[in-house]
Design a protein around this motif. Structure first.
Motif, PDB file in Angstrom:
ATOM      1  N   UNK A  76      13.427   1.758  59.873  1.00 54.11           N
ATOM      2  CA  UNK A  76      13.041   0.846  58.783  1.00 54.11           C
ATOM      3  C   UNK A  76      11.556   0.935  58.454  1.00 54.11           C
ATOM      4  N   UNK A  77      10.773   1.545  59.350  1.00 52.87           N
ATOM      5  CA  UNK A  77       9.345   1.723  59.051  1.00 52.87           C
ATOM      6  C   UNK A  77       9.056   3.153  58.586  1.00 52.87           C
ATOM      7  N   UNK A  78      10.116   3.925  58.324  1.00 50.78           N
ATOM      8  CA  UNK A  78       9.905   5.341  58.005  1.00 50.78           C
ATOM      9  C   UNK A  78      10.536   5.728  56.663  1.00 50.78           C
ATOM     10  N   UNK A  79      10.186   6.951  56.250  1.00 49.44           N
ATOM     11  CA  UNK A  79      10.797   7.530  55.055  1.00 49.44           C
ATOM     12  C   UNK A  79      11.866   8.521  55.511  1.00 49.44           C
ATOM     13  N   UNK A  80      13.079   8.310  55.030  1.00 46.58           N
ATOM     14  CA  UNK A  80      14.224   9.111  55.460  1.00 46.58           C
ATOM     15  C   UNK A  80      14.599  10.076  54.336  1.00 46.58           C
ATOM     16  N   UNK A  81      14.851  11.322  54.733  1.00 51.93           N
ATOM     17  CA  UNK A  81      15.183  12.372  53.755  1.00 51.93           C
ATOM     18  C   UNK A  81      16.361  13.212  54.254  1.00 51.93           C
ATOM     19  N   UNK A  82      16.989  13.941  53.332  1.00 50.28           N
ATOM     20  CA  UNK A  82      17.981  14.913  53.798  1.00 50.28           C
ATOM     21  C   UNK A  82      17.277  16.012  54.596  1.00 50.28           C
ATOM     22  N   UNK A  83      17.969  16.632  55.540  1.00 48.06           N
ATOM     23  CA  UNK A  83      17.403  17.746  56.294  1.00 48.06           C
ATOM     24  C   UNK A  83      16.916  18.808  55.328  1.00 48.06           C
ATOM     25  N   UNK A  84      15.820  19.458  55.696  1.00 45.54           N
ATOM     26  CA  UNK A  84      15.219  20.466  54.818  1.00 45.54           C
ATOM     27  C   UNK A  84      15.954  21.805  54.950  1.00 45.54           C
ATOM     28  N   UNK A  85      15.835  22.605  53.894  1.00 45.78           N
ATOM     29  CA  UNK A  85      16.485  23.915  53.854  1.00 45.78           C
ATOM     30  C   UNK A  85      15.436  24.973  53.535  1.00 45.78           C
ATOM     31  N   UNK A  86      15.374  26.003  54.354  1.00 50.24           N
ATOM     32  CA  UNK A  86      14.497  27.141  54.070  1.00 50.24           C
ATOM     33  C   UNK A  86      15.395  28.317  53.685  1.00 50.24           C
ATOM     34  N   UNK A  87      15.284  28.751  52.436  1.00 51.24           N
ATOM     35  CA  UNK A  87      16.178  29.794  51.915  1.00 51.24           C
ATOM     36  C   UNK A  87      15.696  31.207  52.218  1.00 51.24           C
ATOM     37  N   UNK A  88      14.622  31.332  52.986  1.00 54.18           N
ATOM     38  CA  UNK A  88      14.150  32.687  53.310  1.00 54.18           C
ATOM     39  C   UNK A  88      13.497  32.688  54.691  1.00 54.18           C
ATOM     40  N   UNK A  89      14.286  32.975  55.699  1.00 58.73           N
ATOM     41  CA  UNK A  89      13.743  33.073  57.066  1.00 58.73           C
ATOM     42  C   UNK A  89      14.168  34.397  57.707  1.00 58.73           C
ATOM     43  N   UNK A  90      13.449  34.708  58.789  1.00 58.93           N
ATOM     44  CA  UNK A  90      13.835  35.815  59.678  1.00 58.93           C
ATOM     45  C   UNK A  90      13.676  35.283  61.101  1.00 58.93           C
ATOM     46  N   UNK A  91      14.687  34.577  61.577  1.00 55.26           N
ATOM     47  CA  UNK A  91      14.564  33.906  62.884  1.00 55.26           C
ATOM     48  C   UNK A  91      14.384  34.887  64.031  1.00 55.26           C
ATOM     49  N   UNK A  92      14.803  36.125  63.835  1.00 60.00           N
ATOM     50  CA  UNK A  92      14.677  37.097  64.930  1.00 60.00           C
ATOM     51  C   UNK A  92      13.340  37.838  64.902  1.00 60.00           C
ATOM     52  N   UNK A  93      12.472  37.492  63.956  1.00 56.41           N
ATOM     53  CA  UNK A  93      11.190  38.198  63.851  1.00 56.41           C
ATOM     54  C   UNK A  93      10.049  37.387  64.458  1.00 56.41           C
ATOM     55  N   UNK A 109      20.648  44.621  64.017  1.00 52.20           N
ATOM     56  CA  UNK A 109      21.715  44.475  65.006  1.00 52.20           C
ATOM     57  C   UNK A 109      22.621  43.268  64.796  1.00 52.20           C
ATOM     58  N   UNK A 110      22.639  42.746  63.565  1.00 51.04           N
ATOM     59  CA  UNK A 110      23.414  41.536  63.272  1.00 51.04           C
ATOM     60  C   UNK A 110      23.044  40.396  64.221  1.00 51.04           C
ATOM     61  N   UNK A 111      21.773  40.376  64.597  1.00 46.49           N
ATOM     62  CA  UNK A 111      21.281  39.312  65.474  1.00 46.49           C
ATOM     63  C   UNK A 111      21.401  37.938  64.830  1.00 46.49           C
ATOM     64  N   UNK A 112      21.264  37.913  63.509  1.00 49.51           N
ATOM     65  CA  UNK A 112      21.384  36.619  62.808  1.00 49.51           C
ATOM     66  C   UNK A 112      22.819  36.103  62.837  1.00 49.51           C
ATOM     67  N   UNK A 147      23.019  30.652  57.053  1.00 47.30           N
ATOM     68  CA  UNK A 147      23.637  31.647  56.182  1.00 47.30           C
ATOM     69  C   UNK A 147      22.973  32.953  56.569  1.00 47.30           C
ATOM     70  N   UNK A 148      23.732  34.005  56.755  1.00 44.78           N
ATOM     71  CA  UNK A 148      23.174  35.237  57.307  1.00 44.78           C
ATOM     72  C   UNK A 148      23.433  36.440  56.407  1.00 44.78           C
ATOM     73  N   UNK A 149      22.565  37.446  56.556  1.00 47.65           N
ATOM     74  CA  UNK A 149      22.650  38.635  55.699  1.00 47.65           C
ATOM     75  C   UNK A 149      22.945  39.919  56.479  1.00 47.65           C
ATOM     76  N   UNK A 150      22.754  39.884  57.809  1.00 47.91           N
ATOM     77  CA  UNK A 150      22.785  41.161  58.537  1.00 47.91           C
ATOM     78  C   UNK A 150      21.575  41.981  58.122  1.00 47.91           C
ATOM     79  N   UNK A 151      21.765  43.300  57.987  1.00 48.57           N
ATOM     80  CA  UNK A 151      20.646  44.159  57.565  1.00 48.57           C
ATOM     81  C   UNK A 151      20.322  43.949  56.095  1.00 48.57           C
ATOM     82  N   UNK A 152      19.041  43.954  55.766  1.00 49.94           N
ATOM     83  CA  UNK A 152      18.623  43.992  54.372  1.00 49.94           C
ATOM     84  C   UNK A 152      18.864  45.422  53.877  1.00 49.94           C
ATOM     85  N   UNK A 153      19.397  45.535  52.651  1.00 47.61           N
ATOM     86  CA  UNK A 153      19.816  46.822  52.102  1.00 47.61           C
ATOM     87  C   UNK A 153      18.750  47.362  51.141  1.00 47.61           C
ATOM     88  N   UNK A 154      18.422  48.645  51.287  1.00 50.57           N
ATOM     89  CA  UNK A 154      17.410  49.210  50.395  1.00 50.57           C
ATOM     90  C   UNK A 154      17.421  50.727  50.387  1.00 50.57           C
TER      91      UNK A 154
END
Ligand code: ARG
Length: 407
Positions: free
Chosen positions: A57-74, A117-120, A138-145
């Motif tokens: 009641x003393x705080x500001x409440x928000x929906x969980x944040x979303x980061x649409x561009x991460x590389x958690x394995x880096x 290595x499909x680590x994500x 949400x995962x992509x596997x290898x980036x294609x290029x």
């Protein structure tokens, strides 16, 4: 994970309603199991007997944040040649720690756009199966290029003759690569439409995939129910990627007026990582980033920030994405400062990181706002985040799917 019938009640002093862009006072959120089952004014709220009550009641409440561009394995401190000795398995295990850090920082969902290595995929599945805590992924596997492009590995000499697993040249090879990523667990397809900053021997402004190749990729991905995220700094790469029908442009550093117009016409999201210039210029050399990368960053960093303002004011759709992994995981919210500095209100920046990002991820039905039926992914801060989004660097409470992660 909380039990299916467990009821938790959150008393929210202020609640950021990202759907309407307003702040509601004295709200009560009822959570049953993993989902939000009611939300409304505390005065008229029905609180079930035996419910666990969390007083924010003393705080500001928000929906969980979303980061649409991460590389958690880096690991940012293993950049350039420092990264060459790291196995995909080691990188995935590093992701166990970064997943927790990211979640504890208030990011309850991420779109991970490239991992070896499909680590994500492994991280996503392990988190979903409860092995350790982390954001929804949400995962992509290898980036294609293209061969020799930003999504290839160009650090080794020709004697070694190594080509990255995401490399695919020509429309049919590219289609086959999309199928391969989908087969092994990609939720989204990541491609490299232009050169990059952190890759060796290419230029951010130079186009890599042709229009024809990207049309093949997009039609294949969409046919298989996957969206496409295109790394594109360069002006012509941005144009062709949008015309080919990609769902988001990542970086968008050198976008021009025609590109902004195209993005609006096609409804393409822009995901502009306007924080990490700071880290690259301050820490990059120490972290192992190549001298040429630092030079490239000096050319695009400020332009990207200026173009962020232009694109937003020009009406392009924006989703929050930071390229976490280029800078340390958990610092994702540092980008809010720049989003506000370059033209958004704090509320607009919060919307980019919640409702808009949820839309881009195709997850508007389950995350991105505090609404009945969605997952109880909820965060809180002591300060007034709706007036000052930089407060989001100091998250005091995190809940994911009804389970308290941090309090
Ligand atoms: N992964 C991106 C690349 O290497 C990082 C770009 C970071 N710089 C920036 N100004 N956003 O191209």
């Amino acid at each position: 994970v909380s039990a299916a019938d467990e009821v938790t009640v959150i008393r929210a002093g202020k609640l950021v309603d990202v759907v309407t862009g307003t702040v509601l006072k004295d709200q009560t959120i009822v959570i049953t199991g993993e989902r939000i089952t009611s939300v409304g004014p505390s005065a008229s709220a029905q609180v079930p007997a035996g419910a666990k009550v969390i007083d924010l009641s003393a705080q500001t409440v928000l929906p969980g944040l979303i980061d649409a561009h991460t590389h958690l394995t880096a690991d940012p401190y293993l950049s350039g040649y420092n990264a060459l000795g790291v196995s995909d398995t080691r990188a995935a295990l590093y992701g166990v720690r970064t997943a927790r850090k990211t979640l504890e920082a208030g990011f309850t969902t991420v779109r991970n756009v490239g991992a070896g290595g499909f680590g994500d995929v492994a991280l996503r599945d392990a988190i979903n199966e409860g092995d350790f805590i982390g954001p929804r992924m949400r995962t992509a596997g290898y980036a294609i290029g293209i061969k020799g492009g930003h999504c290839d590995e160009n650090l080794l000499p020709p004697d070694v003759n190594f080509t990255g697993r995401g490399v695919a040249d020509g429309p049919w090879e590219a289609r086959a690569k999309v199928r391969e990523m989908a087969k092994y667990g990609a939720d989204v397809i990541k491609i490299c439409a232009s050169g990059g900053v952190l890759s060796k021997g290419d230029e951010p402004g130079a186009q890599q995939y042709t229009l024809e190749e990207m049309q093949a990729i997009v039609s294949e991905a969409h046919k298989l129910g996957r969206k496409v995220a295109a790394h594109a700094h360069g002006t012509s790469a941005i144009h062709d990627a949008i015309v080919a029908g990609v769902d988001s442009i990542e970086h968008a550093s050198l976008i021009d007026d025609a590109g902004i117009k195209l993005a609006k016409e096609h409804g393409t999201y822009l995901v502009m990582d306007i924080y990490d210039d700071d880290f690259i210029l301050q820490e990059g050399a120490k972290a192992g980033m190549l001298p040429e990368s630092i030079e490239k960053e000096k050319k695009v960093g400020q332009l990207q920030r200026d173009n962020f303002r232009k694109a937003f004011q020009g009406g392009a759709k924006m989703a929050f994405g930071t390229d976490a992994g280029v800078y340390p995981h958990g610092d994702n919210a540092k980008q809010f400062y720049y989003m506000v500095k370059y033209g958004m209100t704090s509320m607009q920046a919060i919307q980019a990181a919640t409702i808009n990002a949820a839309d881009l991820l195709g997850w508007k039905d389950r995350v991105g706002s505090i609404s009945v039926g969605k997952y109880a992914d909820i965060i809180a801060v002591k300060g007034n985040a709706a007036d000052d989004a930089t407060e989001l660097t100091k998250v005091s409470f995190v809940m994911k799917g009804g389970a308290v992660i941090r309090q």
